[in-house]
Scaffold this active site. Structure first.
Site, PDB file in Angstrom:
ATOM      1  N   CYS A   1     -12.532 -53.391  77.107  1.00 30.86           N
ATOM      2  CA  CYS A   1     -11.419 -52.438  77.257  1.00 30.86           C
ATOM      3  C   CYS A   1     -10.137 -52.941  76.602  1.00 30.86           C
ATOM      4  O   CYS A   1      -9.059 -52.450  76.903  1.00 30.86           O
ATOM      5  CB  CYS A   1     -11.141 -52.178  78.732  1.00 30.86           C
ATOM      6  SG  CYS A   1     -12.348 -51.140  79.529  1.00 30.86           S
TER       7      CYS A   1
ATOM      8  N   GLY B   1     -22.847 -65.269  78.297  1.00 29.92           N
ATOM      9  CA  GLY B   1     -22.421 -64.735  79.593  1.00 29.92           C
ATOM     10  C   GLY B   1     -23.389 -65.073  80.717  1.00 29.92           C
ATOM     11  O   GLY B   1     -23.040 -65.039  81.888  1.00 29.92           O
TER      12      GLY B   1
ATOM     13  N   LYS C   1      -8.920 -56.252  76.566  1.00 34.38           N
ATOM     14  CA  LYS C   1      -8.212 -57.369  77.223  1.00 34.38           C
ATOM     15  C   LYS C   1      -7.886 -58.471  76.227  1.00 34.38           C
ATOM     16  O   LYS C   1      -6.747 -58.933  76.145  1.00 34.38           O
ATOM     17  CB  LYS C   1      -9.082 -57.901  78.369  1.00 34.38           C
ATOM     18  CG  LYS C   1      -8.460 -59.057  79.131  1.00 34.38           C
ATOM     19  CD  LYS C   1      -8.867 -59.044  80.580  1.00 34.38           C
ATOM     20  CE  LYS C   1      -9.856 -60.111  80.999  1.00 34.38           C
ATOM     21  NZ  LYS C   1     -11.123 -60.168  80.315  1.00 34.38           N
TER      22      LYS C   1
ATOM     23  N   TYR D   1     -27.850 -65.878  76.056  1.00 36.05           N
ATOM     24  CA  TYR D   1     -26.562 -65.184  75.911  1.00 36.05           C
ATOM     25  C   TYR D   1     -25.499 -65.910  76.755  1.00 36.05           C
ATOM     26  O   TYR D   1     -25.715 -66.166  77.953  1.00 36.05           O
ATOM     27  CB  TYR D   1     -26.676 -63.712  76.346  1.00 36.05           C
ATOM     28  CG  TYR D   1     -25.315 -63.062  76.437  1.00 36.05           C
ATOM     29  CD1 TYR D   1     -24.564 -62.834  75.280  1.00 36.05           C
ATOM     30  CD2 TYR D   1     -24.745 -62.738  77.666  1.00 36.05           C
ATOM     31  CE1 TYR D   1     -23.291 -62.290  75.354  1.00 36.05           C
ATOM     32  CE2 TYR D   1     -23.468 -62.187  77.742  1.00 36.05           C
ATOM     33  CZ  TYR D   1     -22.746 -61.972  76.584  1.00 36.05           C
ATOM     34  OH  TYR D   1     -21.476 -61.446  76.656  1.00 36.05           O
TER      35      TYR D   1
ATOM     36  N   ARG E   1     -20.178 -61.389  69.555  1.00 30.90           N
ATOM     37  CA  ARG E   1     -18.966 -62.091  70.005  1.00 30.90           C
ATOM     38  C   ARG E   1     -18.584 -63.244  69.093  1.00 30.90           C
ATOM     39  O   ARG E   1     -19.343 -63.648  68.225  1.00 30.90           O
ATOM     40  CB  ARG E   1     -19.180 -62.591  71.428  1.00 30.90           C
ATOM     41  CG  ARG E   1     -19.274 -61.417  72.403  1.00 30.90           C
ATOM     42  CD  ARG E   1     -19.080 -61.820  73.837  1.00 30.90           C
ATOM     43  NE  ARG E   1     -19.032 -60.627  74.663  1.00 30.90           N
ATOM     44  CZ  ARG E   1     -17.997 -60.289  75.426  1.00 30.90           C
ATOM     45  NH1 ARG E   1     -16.927 -61.040  75.476  1.00 30.90           N
ATOM     46  NH2 ARG E   1     -18.029 -59.188  76.151  1.00 30.90           N
TER      47      ARG E   1
HETATM   48  C1  SPV Z   1     -16.921 -60.061  79.819  1.00 28.14           C
HETATM   49  O1  SPV Z   1     -17.939 -59.388  79.649  1.00 28.14           O
HETATM   50  O2  SPV Z   1     -16.023 -59.716  80.594  1.00 28.14           O
HETATM   51  C2  SPV Z   1     -16.759 -61.333  79.076  1.00 28.14           C
HETATM   52  C3  SPV Z   1     -17.920 -61.902  78.396  1.00 28.14           C
HETATM   53  O3  SPV Z   1     -15.708 -61.899  79.092  1.00 28.14           O
HETATM   54  S1  SPV Z   1     -19.070 -62.557  79.484  1.00 28.14           S
HETATM   55  O4  SPV Z   1     -19.048 -63.998  79.360  1.00 28.14           O
HETATM   56  O5  SPV Z   1     -20.358 -62.035  79.105  1.00 28.14           O
HETATM   57  O6  SPV Z   1     -18.706 -62.159  80.827  1.00 28.14           O
HETATM   58 MN    MN Z   2     -14.435 -61.110  80.703  1.00 29.37          MN
END
Ligand code: SPV
Ligand code: MN
Length: 620
Positions: free
Chosen positions: A269, A219, A271, A217, A384
């Site tokens: 939220c 993130g 953004k 993933y 995503r």
């Molecule tokens: C978030 O979760 O705030 C993101 C995606 O922008 S991550 O790369 O998973 O953090």
């Molecule tokens: Mn983020």
């Protein structure tokens, strides 16, 4: 050049020979020796090299082509669908320098453990050696980075999200770069990481190095995103700048005026969708570096692409993304539903739910259940997309400006169903940082049926803190103190509900709030002062609703949305004060003073006007 690299192909050797950097050579040799890849591919900034990565992601099956040209799909493991908070740890020698809430591990122990996992992990695979820059290259904001990964999907994602940095490495022998080591580890027949027991995400603050193993993933693996954020946040504290979880956008006001602002929101939220609103221009949707310059603040986007939530994106609310997702161009979709006709489907997309397809759980039809009997949605809620911002029609021309843009306002917002008004201006920098940034909360719905949980998330950076929260907040307060023109701080709330629990605003109403913020920055509209901040006047909003959305905005709507909800505000202050009082030490005194003062103003107003107060009552 490293001795180890000499065992690899000539083209890669030639690319490495151009880099004269002892620390880089040491780093590369160390991890080639440890991870033992069969092959090495050094990726320069050339179109050919980046194209090779793109092609390899398809050849290796890490990405699958979708129907539209340039669109691909990537799937992560069923249990690897989000940032892994439990397994993400900061490595430190002295644990006492962190808050107990920050997940950390003794550095020596962590390094030994990760070295053990990395030993031989790339046997039979290719190690991609990639160079990037956080922030625009040739800028005081820039931080050079090297990524070692055996995932072409990770390398591909990073080329969409970050500026290429090989030439910068050739030009400069700067040994203070950030280092990233990632391996997806062994994969199953679906090409997803299977060794969950060896999943680790470790951030070594002392050597500016990030390790990520047995996960895919983004993130958890695209190290330059939230993992590097721990490193940059730590660096920013030492040097008096800010590393924030914020978008940057240009607001377009009267007579072609463009005013830049940032916005901080916890994940999921709104953004990204805010930063991509039609009529405005986007500089960045997730991460900002902010520095002081001649009495004001300048900001850059750390990235050049977006890794955003795809769920809910539809033609009406997100026309810019909709266009990008429905035309040829480079997009990686992850954890969506891929239909039998190679169409990409996500929850909330225009049109019907497909009768069949393939998703993160495998073959899927509506009603498919997981092992615990819970229904699996068509796409994962954290499905995503990854795109370069230049794919969007409203990219701001200053994305790569090495000096950044002048930031005139900062906005904080979370998922708040019952307390704050849709938009309000704070009284000054410190009041804003404390009552909006440091008091940020967001409601999440727990898996247990419908129970709402309010999660404290200071500045929306709560997940990414690598310094004590007291240090972080003090640095934020100090940052604005000596500025002749500090940004004005606003709070927004897209999620306010009425007594019956329905939302008081439509999805596109936020476009009005930002036009109002733009006018406020230039003092072109007046306000009504309340105990918590300054709010818009009805007549200004009525005009803007008509101009921006062609909507009639009634006085009744205004009164409902902008009623001061004193009991809820008092509750919020109590919660926030309790968090700071009980859980962390050395919180700046001013934080408690500001909360106390706000509480007093609310109490006084309650005595004279009651629990719920209309704006008109306050303007008198
Ligand atoms: C978030 O979760 O705030 C993101 C995606 O922008 S991550 O790369 O998973 O953090
Ligand atoms: Mn983020």
């Amino acid at each position: 050049m490293s001795a180890q690299a000499a065992r690899f192909d000539e083209a890669s050797q030639k690319k490495l020979e151009r880099i004269n950097n002892n620390e880089f050579n040491r780093f590369l040799s160390e991890y080639i020796e440890l991870c033992k890849p069969d092959k090495l591919f050094v990726c320069t900034d050339s179109i050919d090299d980046i194209e090779y990565i793109r092609r390899t992601a398809l050849d290796e099956g890490e990405e699958i082509p979708a129907g539209t040209k340039g669109h691909t799909v990537h799937f992560d493991g069923y249990l690897d669908q989000a940032r892994d908070r439990e397994r993400t740890k900061v490595l430190v020698t002295d644990k006492s320098r962190l808050d107990p809430k920050i997940k950390s591990l003794d550095r020596e122990k962590g390094i030994a453990e990760i070295r053990d996992i990395l030993n031989g992990i790339m046997k039979g695979r290719t190690m991609y050696v990639c160079f990037y820059s956080l922030g625009p290259t040739d800028s005081e904001f820039a931080i050079p980075c090297v990524q070692l990964t055996d995932s072409s999907y990770v390398a591909h994602s990073e080329f969409l999200l970050y500026r290429p940095g090989y030439e910068a490495f050739v030009r400069s022998g700067d040994e203070n770069f950030f280092k990233f080591v990632h391996s997806q580890g062994e994969v199953d027949e679906k090409k997803t990481s299977k060794d969950v027991s060896k999943k680790r995400i470790y951030i070594d603050l002392e050597d500016n190095t990030v390790f990520s193993t047995n996960t895919q993933y983004a993130g958890n693996t695209v190290g330059l995103k939230k993992l590097a954020l721990r490193l940059t946040l730590n660096k920013a504290m030492k040097n008096g700048w800010l590393s924030e979880h914020m978008f940057i956008m240009g607001l377009h006001g009267p007579k072609d005026r463009v005013t830049y602002i940032t916005g901080a929101f916890p994940s999921m939220c709104g953004k990204t969708s805010t930063s991509m609103m039609p009529g405005e221009t986007i500089v960045g949707d997730d991460l900002a570096f902010l520095r002081k310059s001649n009495g004001h603040v300048r900001g850059v986007n750390v990235e050049k692409g977006s890794f955003g939530v795809v769920g809910g994106i539809n033609s009406r609310d997100d026309p810019l993304l909709w266009k990008a997702f429905n035309n040829p161009g480079e997009v990686i979709f992850s954890n969506i539903l891929l239909t039998d006709t190679k169409e990409v489907y996500w929850i909330g997309k225009d049109g019907e739910v497909p009768a069949h397809g393939y998703n993160h759980s495998g073959n899927w039809t509506p009603g498919t259940k997981d092992r615990s009997g819970k229904e699996i949605p068509a796409s994962h809620p954290n499905a995503r997309f990854t795109v370069e911002l230049k794919t969007l029609d409203n990219l701001d021309p200053n994305l790569d400006n090495p000096k950044g843009v002048k930031i005139e306002a900062m906005v904080y917002g979370g998922r708040d169903y019952d307390t704050c008004v849709p938009v309000e201006e704070t009284f000054d920098w410190t009041h804003g940082i404390i009552t909006k940034g440091a008091s940020l909360e967001s409601e999440t719905t727990a898996a247990t049926i419908g129970k709402k949980i309010r999660e404290f998330n200071p500045m929306s950076n709560g997940d990414f803190l690598s310094v004590p929260i007291a240090t972080y907040i003090q640095n934020n307060i100090d940052f604005g103190k000596d500025l002749a023109n500090p940004p004005i701080i606003f709070g927004v709330n897209y999620y306010l509900t009425g007594e019956d629990g329905t939302f008081l605003n439509g999805m596109t109403d936020k476009r009005v709030w930002y036009k109002w913020i733009e006018l406020r920055i230039h003092k072109e509209v007046d306000v009504i002062k309340t105990p918590t901040g300054s709010i818009p006047k009805y007549t200004d909003l009525k005009k803007l609703f008509q101009e921006v959305l062609g909507k009639d905005y009634s006085k009744d709507q205004y009164l409902q949305q902008f009623t001061l909800r004193i009991p809820q505000h008092l509750e919020k202050i109590k919660r926030i004060r309790e968090i700071y009082k009980t859980s962390v030490a050395n919180i700046p005194e001013i934080l408690f003073r500001m909360l106390d003062e706000q509480e007093q103003r609310l109490e006084d107003t309650r005595v004279s006007l009651g629990d719920y107060v209309f704006p008109d009552q306050l303007s008198k």
